[in-house]
Design a protein around this motif. Sequence first.
Motif, PDB file in Angstrom:
ATOM      1  N   PHE A 147       0.416  -1.297   0.481  1.00 22.95           N
ATOM      2  CA  PHE A 147       0.221   0.086   0.166  1.00 22.95           C
ATOM      3  C   PHE A 147       0.628   1.215   0.059  1.00 22.95           C
ATOM      4  CE2 PHE A 147      -3.297  -2.734   0.957  1.00 22.95           C
ATOM      5  CZ  PHE A 147      -4.642  -2.212  -0.063  1.00 22.95           C
ATOM      6  N   LEU A 148       1.542   1.195   0.620  1.00 27.82           N
ATOM      7  CA  LEU A 148       2.758   2.614   0.637  1.00 27.82           C
ATOM      8  C   LEU A 148       3.796   2.591  -0.148  1.00 27.82           C
ATOM      9  CD1 LEU A 148       5.155   1.781   3.821  1.00 27.82           C
ATOM     10  CD2 LEU A 148       2.963   3.233   3.584  1.00 27.82           C
ATOM     11  N   GLU A 149       4.076   1.704  -0.982  1.00 34.04           N
ATOM     12  CA  GLU A 149       4.386   1.931  -2.677  1.00 34.04           C
ATOM     13  C   GLU A 149       3.636   2.364  -3.760  1.00 34.04           C
ATOM     14  OE1 GLU A 149       5.644  -2.047  -4.001  1.00 34.04           O
ATOM     15  OE2 GLU A 149       7.596  -1.769  -1.887  1.00 34.04           O
ATOM     16  N   TYR A 150       1.705   1.834  -3.544  1.00 33.61           N
ATOM     17  CA  TYR A 150       0.505   1.799  -4.032  1.00 33.61           C
ATOM     18  C   TYR A 150       0.769   3.778  -4.452  1.00 33.61           C
ATOM     19  CZ  TYR A 150      -3.858   2.085  -6.404  1.00 33.61           C
ATOM     20  OH  TYR A 150      -4.874   2.590  -6.680  1.00 33.61           O
ATOM     21  N   GLY A 151       0.336   4.190  -3.374  1.00 29.82           N
ATOM     22  CA  GLY A 151       0.072   5.399  -2.837  1.00 29.82           C
ATOM     23  C   GLY A 151       1.461   6.268  -2.876  1.00 29.82           C
ATOM     24  N   ASP A 152       2.788   6.062  -2.974  1.00 32.56           N
ATOM     25  CA  ASP A 152       4.068   7.043  -3.695  1.00 32.56           C
ATOM     26  C   ASP A 152       3.859   6.652  -5.065  1.00 32.56           C
ATOM     27  OD1 ASP A 152       5.659   6.905  -1.556  1.00 32.56           O
ATOM     28  OD2 ASP A 152       6.599   5.251  -1.162  1.00 32.56           O
ATOM     29  N   GLU A 153       3.568   5.208  -5.913  1.00 37.82           N
ATOM     30  CA  GLU A 153       3.292   5.690  -7.195  1.00 37.82           C
ATOM     31  C   GLU A 153       2.363   6.718  -7.222  1.00 37.82           C
ATOM     32  OE1 GLU A 153       4.683   3.901 -11.204  1.00 37.82           O
ATOM     33  OE2 GLU A 153       5.432   2.924  -8.756  1.00 37.82           O
ATOM     34  N   LEU A 154       0.894   6.359  -7.449  1.00 40.87           N
ATOM     35  CA  LEU A 154       0.415   7.335  -7.506  1.00 40.87           C
ATOM     36  C   LEU A 154       0.875   8.775  -7.277  1.00 40.87           C
ATOM     37  CD1 LEU A 154      -3.000   6.304  -5.713  1.00 40.87           C
ATOM     38  CD2 LEU A 154      -2.834   6.121  -8.510  1.00 40.87           C
ATOM     39  N   ASN A 155       1.067   9.401  -6.432  1.00 44.27           N
ATOM     40  CA  ASN A 155       1.958  10.386  -5.933  1.00 44.27           C
ATOM     41  C   ASN A 155       2.331  10.587  -7.141  1.00 44.27           C
ATOM     42  OD1 ASN A 155       1.914  12.949  -4.119  1.00 44.27           O
ATOM     43  ND2 ASN A 155       4.688  12.117  -4.547  1.00 44.27           N
ATOM     44  N   LYS A 156       3.634   9.590  -7.499  1.00 42.15           N
ATOM     45  CA  LYS A 156       4.012  10.180  -8.924  1.00 42.15           C
ATOM     46  C   LYS A 156       3.783  10.513  -9.916  1.00 42.15           C
ATOM     47  CE  LYS A 156       7.158   7.007 -10.811  1.00 42.15           C
ATOM     48  NZ  LYS A 156       7.695   5.949 -11.036  1.00 42.15           N
ATOM     49  N   LEU A 157       2.635   9.604 -10.342  1.00 41.80           N
ATOM     50  CA  LEU A 157       2.246  10.091 -11.317  1.00 41.80           C
ATOM     51  C   LEU A 157       1.440  11.200 -11.213  1.00 41.80           C
ATOM     52  CD1 LEU A 157       0.432   6.563 -11.931  1.00 41.80           C
ATOM     53  CD2 LEU A 157       1.943   7.693 -13.604  1.00 41.80           C
ATOM     54  N   ALA A 158       1.006  11.772 -10.124  1.00 44.80           N
ATOM     55  CA  ALA A 158       0.118  13.362  -9.875  1.00 44.80           C
ATOM     56  C   ALA A 158       1.398  14.078 -11.045  1.00 44.80           C
ATOM     57  CB  ALA A 158      -0.299  13.314  -8.793  1.00 44.80           C
ATOM     58  N   ILE A 159       2.304  14.165  -9.762  1.00 45.28           N
ATOM     59  CA  ILE A 159       3.701  14.879  -9.981  1.00 45.28           C
ATOM     60  C   ILE A 159       3.905  15.079 -11.639  1.00 45.28           C
ATOM     61  CG2 ILE A 159       5.884  15.454  -8.912  1.00 45.28           C
ATOM     62  CD1 ILE A 159       5.337  14.650  -6.635  1.00 45.28           C
ATOM     63  N   THR A 160       3.629  13.687 -12.046  1.00 40.36           N
ATOM     64  CA  THR A 160       4.937  13.987 -13.033  1.00 40.36           C
ATOM     65  C   THR A 160       3.456  14.331 -14.090  1.00 40.36           C
ATOM     66  OG1 THR A 160       5.035  11.613 -13.861  1.00 40.36           O
ATOM     67  CG2 THR A 160       6.094  12.626 -12.641  1.00 40.36           C
ATOM     68  N   PHE A 161       2.140  14.668 -14.143  1.00 37.39           N
ATOM     69  CA  PHE A 161       1.069  14.281 -15.199  1.00 37.39           C
ATOM     70  C   PHE A 161       0.857  13.673 -16.006  1.00 37.39           C
ATOM     71  CE2 PHE A 161       1.867  18.158 -13.588  1.00 37.39           C
ATOM     72  CZ  PHE A 161       0.716  19.194 -13.101  1.00 37.39           C
ATOM     73  N   ASP A 162       2.111  12.180 -16.066  1.00 33.21           N
ATOM     74  CA  ASP A 162       1.782  10.813 -16.363  1.00 33.21           C
ATOM     75  C   ASP A 162       0.483  10.068 -16.052  1.00 33.21           C
ATOM     76  OD1 ASP A 162       2.204   8.668 -17.855  1.00 33.21           O
ATOM     77  OD2 ASP A 162       3.966   7.750 -16.350  1.00 33.21           O
TER      78      ASP A 162
END
Length: 506
Positions: A470-485
Amino acid sequence: MNKIHKPLIMIVDDIEENLQLLATHLFQHGYEVALAESGFSALELLQEVQPDLILLDIMMPGMDGVETCQQIKSNDTYKDIPIIFLTAKTDEDSVLNAFDVGAVDYLTKPVRIQELLVRVDTQIMLKKTMQQVNDYNNRLRNLLNDRAEFMGIAAHDMKNPLHSIITYTDLLISSFSNAKMETETALEKLNVIKNSATFMLDSINELLNHDILEAGFREIKLGMYSPQKIIDTIIINNLVWADSKSIKIKYLKYPDFKILMDEDTARDIFQNIISNAIKYSNPNSTVWIALSRIIIDEYHYIRFSVRDEGLGINENDKIKLFKKMQKLSAKPTGGEGSTGMGLYIVKKLTELYGGKIDVNTKLEKGTEFIIDFPIQEFSSLNYLKFYDDIDFNKDFTLFDTADHTTKKKWNYLEDIVLELDVIDKSIVRLQNEKLSDFYYYIRKTNVINDIRKFAAEIRNFGEEINSNVFLEYGDELNKLAITFDIENLPSLLDIFPQLLNTAIKK
């Protein structure tokens, strides 16, 4: 410890007893005093001290108070000092004459001490208020002048990027319609469009940052954040750009840690310095990024350093390096734009944070920017190397996207399905309603900042159930939001509420 500044009152009177009486009461009331026995001695004393207020007797031999006041008000250095006349005359002509030559108030002799103190306090307060207003007006005037200058430069510099965007977009539309253009040529044109748009976006961001800083509205909000994660995200965001110039990024990586810092300020500083290194690096070179620690005069600092292998900075450019709107002789190596504001903003942000910035450079060898952030305690960060002990040949590793891309983003959801079989279902049940409601809000609004908030909720949930997935999944969502990917965002989000509902039913 800073010494508290006491307002200075100059008393001008030809009678010594009057000087001593007024000086005693003003000193006991918290003022500093300077004494002059004539108008001539008052003008001489003004060359040595700068009083906040002058108490000036009208009836003096030689140069009287009115002439002394005229001399003071005719001098640009002293003209703004408020003057209160002391006079035994109470006729209307004398009072009007006092105001005509520049007095702000008057007191009749014999002076009533309580009235004197009230009048003096009032004028000191007014002077302080006026100084604050003048300072604010000067600050606003400078800000408007800077903005006008910046906008003039930006308007001129943006003409070429806008022209490129329009021209190449038209060319691509025409070529793709007629299937004429080769893929490689099309990519070149798209790259020009991207660089042009990036320059314009950077210009707008730097203008906004400049205005906020100069207006004094940028606040430092301290919290426990991970500089490693911030830097990781910034490197990921810049990897495609670096790859397009065949630039390798090597990073001195440590176990993750958190320190007391301002996240937004740190991100702006890291982003600017890292992107600056890529912008001015030669193709087929390396950028070195490191966090380390130092001790200066018994104070602890986290040191953030970025070293490139570019052309270096000459002595003339070093003088201009951290000043506003300075175009350096060194040019970006990939045709990127430069506003001349980035390093000025970095310096201001670093100083706002309480840190300091320095640069080491050699022509034809490269440049290293070094930023030191103050920190209270290093006991938990002992694994960080001292800066002087860093070995550029051994300590740095190539930053590779393999560990970020080999695990497909939607695989996190498959891992969650397996994990839900073994975790405490009561915890999931308690959190499900909140997470699901927030999920539907995200899907409805599709706002990037809200997706980041949702990612934070997922991470909190992961910490509560002690789940790395869940921690990694949250980090991945955050990265997608930051990079607009957002290409894979629907698949990441769509399955999530189903997973929680499935867990509750089991």
